[in-house]
Write an enzyme that holds these catalytic residues in place. Structure first.
Site, mmCIF file in Angstrom:
data_model
loop_
_atom_site.group_PDB
_atom_site.id
_atom_site.type_symbol
_atom_site.label_atom_id
_atom_site.label_comp_id
_atom_site.label_asym_id
_atom_site.label_seq_id
_atom_site.Cartn_x
_atom_site.Cartn_y
_atom_site.Cartn_z
ATOM 1 N N ARG A 1 0.854 -1.183 0.000
ATOM 2 C CA ARG A 1 0.000 0.000 0.000
ATOM 3 C C ARG A 1 0.895 1.240 0.000
ATOM 4 O O ARG A 1 1.891 1.308 0.722
ATOM 5 C CB ARG A 1 -0.937 0.021 1.215
ATOM 6 C CG ARG A 1 -2.077 -0.982 1.127
ATOM 7 C CD ARG A 1 -3.061 -0.620 0.024
ATOM 8 N NE ARG A 1 -4.230 -1.494 -0.043
ATOM 9 C CZ ARG A 1 -4.321 -2.566 -0.811
ATOM 10 N NH1 ARG A 1 -3.280 -2.926 -1.577
ATOM 11 N NH2 ARG A 1 -5.425 -3.292 -0.839
ATOM 12 N N GLU B 1 -3.813 7.390 -5.703
ATOM 13 C CA GLU B 1 -3.901 6.681 -6.976
ATOM 14 C C GLU B 1 -5.166 7.098 -7.717
ATOM 15 O O GLU B 1 -6.211 7.288 -7.094
ATOM 16 C CB GLU B 1 -3.898 5.167 -6.732
ATOM 17 C CG GLU B 1 -2.612 4.679 -6.073
ATOM 18 C CD GLU B 1 -2.606 3.168 -5.832
ATOM 19 O OE1 GLU B 1 -3.599 2.489 -6.189
ATOM 20 O OE2 GLU B 1 -1.610 2.662 -5.284
ATOM 21 N N HIS C 1 -0.482 -0.201 -10.115
ATOM 22 C CA HIS C 1 -1.120 -1.094 -9.146
ATOM 23 C C HIS C 1 -1.597 -2.388 -9.827
ATOM 24 O O HIS C 1 -2.794 -2.713 -9.828
ATOM 25 C CB HIS C 1 -2.291 -0.389 -8.457
ATOM 26 C CG HIS C 1 -2.608 -0.975 -7.105
ATOM 27 N ND1 HIS C 1 -3.103 -0.242 -6.068
ATOM 28 C CD2 HIS C 1 -2.500 -2.246 -6.636
ATOM 29 C CE1 HIS C 1 -3.288 -1.023 -5.011
ATOM 30 N NE2 HIS C 1 -2.939 -2.249 -5.340
#
Length: 329
Positions: free
Chosen positions: A241, A270, A289
């Site tokens: 994370r 993000e 991601h």
């Protein structure tokens, strides 16, 4: 009467069909160009009459849950649960299911891809070749560093961390250091892993890989002081994370040479803003991601999440529960 399920992330057709055999399904997907905030409002409206929900990548707030009196279970298509207030869900007797096993190997592959691509400057040099800059034999200014035989430090030796340790030790002959709340005897016995304090791991590792969940305790656990304690030749890898790392401190460390490089699949915010200094740094590999983003794994995650939700609404879920305390409520 069948329960009502809100789907707030696109699902494979066969998974959606399976849900429809067990429930009334309401699909709540963002319209093209719809802002995240607007979608959250629409999702909150959809949850009002729902018994269950399945999706990912959206913050589910206590305010949204308070408007959904029938809600019994939520199934997230992820291993991470930082988009939820676990204590609030537990207090309300709502089960939160997640998918901790099916993405382990794919995510470990991504982590090790970041190790290799940062060490060998794969992305940077591939772009250099595509730009037509390769005119002759390369020199030291384009050399990378070896991965085999180096020391890898894994912060959090759970499922994914253990899979990463296996790749590092057995595939690349690396020395494995790790920190974890509990000793991982299997990794110590099978991969020669050594459990150390975080300070020692940071000081000794050539590659530091973060594999811990985001909690109040892990937020910004890697800041300016921790980055300064690492080798100047070290590379930081984060595929857990983004907020585990103080991004401003990381940018400063990469800019002034405190740290040799970083491989990042996650960020504090993000999607990563187009003007982020990280995107202009040659010593950074930045991915969108993609930790578990393979066709096979994403399908398996969706199928697992759907089955979790069906079983939770039927009162028979006994696995993959992120808030097991709810069973005692």
């Amino acid at each position: 009467m069948q329960p009502v399920i809100v789907v707030y992330k696109p699902l494979p057709q066969d998974v959606l069909d399976d849900l429809r055999r067990h429930a009334q399904v309401v699909v709540c997907e963002p319209a093209p160009g719809q802002a995240r905030e607007a979608f959250s409002v629409a999702l909150g409206d959809a949850l009002v009459h729902a018994d269950g929900a399945i999706g990912a990548s959206v913050k589910i707030t206590p305010e949204m849950i308070a408007r959904a009196p029938r809600l019994k279970a939520i199934s997230t298509i992820s291993v991470g649960v930082d988009n939820f207030d676990l204590a609030d869900l537990t207090r309300r007797g709502i089960v939160l299911a997640h998918t901790p096993d099916v993405l382990t190997e794919s995510t470990a592959d991504t982590v090790f891809a970041l190790v290799l691509s940062t060490a060998r400057r794969v992305v940077e040099l591939a772009e250099w070749v595509k730009a037509g800059a390769w005119q002759g034999s390369i020199g030291p200014e384009h050399y990378g560093v070896d991965v085999h035989g180096k020391t890898i430090g894994i912060v959090g030796l759970g499922r994914i961390g253990g899979a990463l340790a296996r790749r590092a030790a057995l595939g690349f002959g690396m020395r494995v250091l790790y920190t974890n709340r509990h000793a991982n005897e299997t990794a110590e016995r099978t991969y020669g892993a050594t459990r150390v304090e975080l300070s020692e791991l940071l000081a000794q590792s050539d590659f530091v890989c973060l594999q811990v969940p985001l909690t109040p305790q892990t937020r910004h656990m890697i800041g300016a002081a921790q980055l300064r304690s690492m080798k100047r030749s070290a590379i930081l890898i984060n595929a857990s994370r983004g907020a585990i790392v103080d991004e401003a401190a990381l940018i400063a460390a990469l800019a002034d040479g405190t740290l040799a490089g970083a491989g990042l699949d996650v960020f504090e915010h993000e999607p990563l803003m187009a003007d982020s200094p990280l995107l202009a740094m040659r010593n950074v590999v930045a991915l969108p991601h993609i930790g578990s983003a393979t066709h096979e794994t994403r399908h398996a995650m969706a199928a697992c999440a759907a089955r979790n939700l069906i079983d939770a609404l039927a009162g028979r879920l006994s696995r993959n529960i992120a808030n097991p305390e709810v069973l005692a409520v």
